[in-house]
Design a protein around this motif. Structure first.
Motif, PDB file in Angstrom:
ATOM      1  N   MET A   1      13.464 -11.266  55.684  1.00  0.00           N
ATOM      2  CA  MET A   1      12.291 -12.040  55.865  1.00  0.00           C
ATOM      3  C   MET A   1      11.545 -11.613  54.725  1.00  0.00           C
ATOM      4  O   MET A   1      11.105 -10.551  54.211  1.00  0.00           O
ATOM      5  CB  MET A   1      11.489 -11.596  57.165  1.00  0.00           C
ATOM      6  N   PRO A   2      10.637 -12.728  54.179  1.00  0.00           N
ATOM      7  CA  PRO A   2       9.689 -12.430  53.129  1.00  0.00           C
ATOM      8  C   PRO A   2       8.381 -11.624  53.473  1.00  0.00           C
ATOM      9  O   PRO A   2       8.163 -11.668  54.884  1.00  0.00           O
ATOM     10  CB  PRO A   2       9.249 -14.125  52.806  1.00  0.00           C
ATOM     11  N   TYR A   3       7.894 -11.191  52.672  1.00  0.00           N
ATOM     12  CA  TYR A   3       6.536 -10.476  52.993  1.00  0.00           C
ATOM     13  C   TYR A   3       5.649 -10.888  51.883  1.00  0.00           C
ATOM     14  O   TYR A   3       5.765 -11.247  50.820  1.00  0.00           O
ATOM     15  CB  TYR A   3       6.787  -8.852  52.628  1.00  0.00           C
ATOM     16  N   LEU A   4       4.520 -10.952  52.319  1.00  0.00           N
ATOM     17  CA  LEU A   4       3.198 -11.308  51.652  1.00  0.00           C
ATOM     18  C   LEU A   4       2.520  -9.738  51.392  1.00  0.00           C
ATOM     19  O   LEU A   4       2.098  -8.938  52.103  1.00  0.00           O
ATOM     20  CB  LEU A   4       2.137 -12.153  52.363  1.00  0.00           C
ATOM     21  N   ILE A   5       2.360  -9.492  50.138  1.00  0.00           N
ATOM     22  CA  ILE A   5       1.497  -8.453  49.631  1.00  0.00           C
ATOM     23  C   ILE A   5       0.085  -8.803  49.106  1.00  0.00           C
ATOM     24  O   ILE A   5       0.252  -9.672  48.208  1.00  0.00           O
ATOM     25  CB  ILE A   5       2.207  -7.475  48.638  1.00  0.00           C
ATOM     26  N   ARG A   6      -0.834  -8.219  49.473  1.00  0.00           N
ATOM     27  CA  ARG A   6      -2.097  -8.585  49.002  1.00  0.00           C
ATOM     28  C   ARG A   6      -2.854  -7.166  48.767  1.00  0.00           C
ATOM     29  O   ARG A   6      -3.061  -6.312  49.218  1.00  0.00           O
ATOM     30  CB  ARG A   6      -2.882  -9.157  50.037  1.00  0.00           C
ATOM     31  N   GLY A   7      -3.170  -7.186  47.340  1.00  0.00           N
ATOM     32  CA  GLY A   7      -3.986  -5.985  46.844  1.00  0.00           C
ATOM     33  C   GLY A   7      -5.297  -6.433  46.382  1.00  0.00           C
ATOM     34  O   GLY A   7      -5.488  -7.126  45.578  1.00  0.00           O
ATOM     35  N   TYR A   8      -6.288  -5.511  47.000  1.00  0.00           N
ATOM     36  CA  TYR A   8      -7.731  -5.940  46.694  1.00  0.00           C
ATOM     37  C   TYR A   8      -8.219  -4.689  45.763  1.00  0.00           C
ATOM     38  O   TYR A   8      -8.114  -3.415  46.261  1.00  0.00           O
ATOM     39  CB  TYR A   8      -8.512  -5.687  47.864  1.00  0.00           C
ATOM     40  N   PHE A  52      -1.850 -11.278  44.875  1.00  0.00           N
ATOM     41  CA  PHE A  52      -0.787 -11.445  45.854  1.00  0.00           C
ATOM     42  C   PHE A  52       0.431 -11.753  45.346  1.00  0.00           C
ATOM     43  O   PHE A  52       0.720 -12.177  44.311  1.00  0.00           O
ATOM     44  CB  PHE A  52      -1.403 -12.761  46.784  1.00  0.00           C
ATOM     45  N   LEU A  53       1.459 -11.044  46.211  1.00  0.00           N
ATOM     46  CA  LEU A  53       2.868 -11.550  45.787  1.00  0.00           C
ATOM     47  C   LEU A  53       3.575 -11.906  47.208  1.00  0.00           C
ATOM     48  O   LEU A  53       3.402 -11.164  48.074  1.00  0.00           O
ATOM     49  CB  LEU A  53       3.470 -10.072  45.337  1.00  0.00           C
ATOM     50  N   ALA A  54       4.236 -13.088  47.085  1.00  0.00           N
ATOM     51  CA  ALA A  54       5.053 -13.479  48.282  1.00  0.00           C
ATOM     52  C   ALA A  54       6.466 -13.030  47.684  1.00  0.00           C
ATOM     53  O   ALA A  54       7.089 -13.392  46.707  1.00  0.00           O
ATOM     54  CB  ALA A  54       4.988 -14.890  48.293  1.00  0.00           C
ATOM     55  N   VAL A  55       7.187 -11.873  48.597  1.00  0.00           N
ATOM     56  CA  VAL A  55       8.274 -11.527  47.954  1.00  0.00           C
ATOM     57  C   VAL A  55       9.552 -11.604  48.916  1.00  0.00           C
ATOM     58  O   VAL A  55       9.153 -11.421  50.036  1.00  0.00           O
ATOM     59  CB  VAL A  55       8.154  -9.854  47.845  1.00  0.00           C
ATOM     60  N   GLY A  56      10.563 -11.662  48.630  1.00  0.00           N
ATOM     61  CA  GLY A  56      12.025 -11.918  49.448  1.00  0.00           C
ATOM     62  C   GLY A  56      12.312 -10.585  49.494  1.00  0.00           C
ATOM     63  O   GLY A  56      13.582 -10.389  49.052  1.00  0.00           O
ATOM     64  N   CYS A  57      11.736  -9.791  50.031  1.00  0.00           N
ATOM     65  CA  CYS A  57      12.326  -8.322  50.724  1.00  0.00           C
ATOM     66  C   CYS A  57      13.078  -8.344  51.835  1.00  0.00           C
ATOM     67  O   CYS A  57      12.568  -8.990  52.824  1.00  0.00           O
ATOM     68  CB  CYS A  57      11.257  -7.334  50.419  1.00  0.00           C
ATOM     69  N   THR A  58      13.929  -7.274  52.105  1.00  0.00           N
ATOM     70  CA  THR A  58      14.629  -7.205  53.193  1.00  0.00           C
ATOM     71  C   THR A  58      13.935  -6.632  54.356  1.00  0.00           C
ATOM     72  O   THR A  58      14.045  -6.816  55.676  1.00  0.00           O
ATOM     73  CB  THR A  58      16.133  -6.584  53.178  1.00  0.00           C
ATOM     74  N   ASP A  59      12.862  -5.907  53.929  1.00  0.00           N
ATOM     75  CA  ASP A  59      11.788  -4.920  55.011  1.00  0.00           C
ATOM     76  C   ASP A  59      10.617  -4.581  54.382  1.00  0.00           C
ATOM     77  O   ASP A  59      10.427  -4.817  53.186  1.00  0.00           O
ATOM     78  CB  ASP A  59      12.794  -3.953  55.565  1.00  0.00           C
ATOM     79  N   ARG A  60       9.940  -4.174  55.365  1.00  0.00           N
ATOM     80  CA  ARG A  60       8.453  -3.518  54.675  1.00  0.00           C
ATOM     81  C   ARG A  60       8.834  -2.537  53.621  1.00  0.00           C
ATOM     82  O   ARG A  60       7.852  -2.461  52.790  1.00  0.00           O
ATOM     83  CB  ARG A  60       7.721  -3.110  55.822  1.00  0.00           C
ATOM     84  N   GLU A  61       9.540  -1.526  53.957  1.00  0.00           N
ATOM     85  CA  GLU A  61       9.717  -0.405  52.859  1.00  0.00           C
ATOM     86  C   GLU A  61      10.030  -1.015  51.626  1.00  0.00           C
ATOM     87  O   GLU A  61       9.343  -0.431  50.544  1.00  0.00           O
ATOM     88  CB  GLU A  61      10.770   0.408  53.391  1.00  0.00           C
ATOM     89  N   GLN A  62      10.844  -1.951  51.339  1.00  0.00           N
ATOM     90  CA  GLN A  62      11.356  -2.463  50.030  1.00  0.00           C
ATOM     91  C   GLN A  62      10.081  -3.311  49.421  1.00  0.00           C
ATOM     92  O   GLN A  62       9.663  -3.067  48.236  1.00  0.00           O
ATOM     93  CB  GLN A  62      12.462  -3.518  50.213  1.00  0.00           C
ATOM     94  N   ALA A  63       9.193  -4.109  50.304  1.00  0.00           N
ATOM     95  CA  ALA A  63       8.002  -4.486  49.717  1.00  0.00           C
ATOM     96  C   ALA A  63       6.931  -3.397  49.268  1.00  0.00           C
ATOM     97  O   ALA A  63       6.529  -3.424  48.118  1.00  0.00           O
ATOM     98  CB  ALA A  63       7.387  -5.349  50.928  1.00  0.00           C
ATOM     99  N   GLN A  64       6.765  -2.209  50.078  1.00  0.00           N
ATOM    100  CA  GLN A  64       6.086  -1.433  49.837  1.00  0.00           C
ATOM    101  C   GLN A  64       6.502  -0.530  48.306  1.00  0.00           C
ATOM    102  O   GLN A  64       5.833  -0.230  47.547  1.00  0.00           O
ATOM    103  CB  GLN A  64       5.993  -0.131  50.803  1.00  0.00           C
ATOM    104  N   LEU A  65       7.868  -0.573  48.155  1.00  0.00           N
ATOM    105  CA  LEU A  65       8.205   0.202  46.864  1.00  0.00           C
ATOM    106  C   LEU A  65       7.845  -0.806  45.797  1.00  0.00           C
ATOM    107  O   LEU A  65       7.894  -0.337  44.736  1.00  0.00           O
ATOM    108  CB  LEU A  65       9.797   0.164  47.064  1.00  0.00           C
ATOM    109  N   LEU A  66       8.187  -2.074  46.004  1.00  0.00           N
ATOM    110  CA  LEU A  66       7.808  -2.936  44.885  1.00  0.00           C
ATOM    111  C   LEU A  66       6.348  -2.778  44.389  1.00  0.00           C
ATOM    112  O   LEU A  66       6.267  -2.785  43.217  1.00  0.00           O
ATOM    113  CB  LEU A  66       8.102  -4.535  45.498  1.00  0.00           C
ATOM    114  N   ILE A  67       5.484  -3.025  45.210  1.00  0.00           N
ATOM    115  CA  ILE A  67       3.972  -2.746  44.971  1.00  0.00           C
ATOM    116  C   ILE A  67       3.560  -1.237  44.318  1.00  0.00           C
ATOM    117  O   ILE A  67       2.863  -1.025  43.262  1.00  0.00           O
ATOM    118  CB  ILE A  67       3.109  -3.158  46.015  1.00  0.00           C
TER     119      ILE A  67
END
Length: 114
Positions: A1-8, A52-67
């Protein structure tokens, strides 16, 4: 599932952000296969307040590692990071997805009105 990452960004990081920007762009370029869409979050004055990054990661952990691998993150420029799953409708592999969603929404509304 895609994840949306927002960094402020923190308030006091404009100069540091500019110095780290080449590394940040290199990081984004190195992860293009995973990125669906990306950009800056700006205030009314058009100055970047985050990203913001919309990323095609398999899970939240992968999205966290990306950022976490981003130079902005490693340098502590973010006041906060938000990561949440999202359902992507546009663009979508099924070109009729919005029409199908509209039909479902109309059916639900009709059922609820009864």
């Amino acid at each position: 599932m895609p994840y949306l990452i927002r960094g402020y960004f923190r308030q006091d990081v404009a100069q540091a952000r500019l110095q780290l920007r080449p590394g940040h762009i290199r990081h984004i370029l190195s992860r293009l296969q995973e990125i669906v869409c990306a950009g800056a979050l700006c205030g009314e004055d058009q100055r970047p307040q985050g990203l913001f990054l919309a990323v095609g990661c398999t899970d939240r952990e992968q999205a966290q590692l990306l950022i976490a691998d981003d130079p902005y993150y490693r340098a502590g420029l973010f006041e906060r990071i938000e990561i949440e799953p999202f359902l992507q409708f546009v663009p979508h592999p099924n070109p009729r997805i919005l029409h199908e969603e509209l039909e479902r929404a109309l059916q639900s509304a009709t059922m609820a009105a009864r």
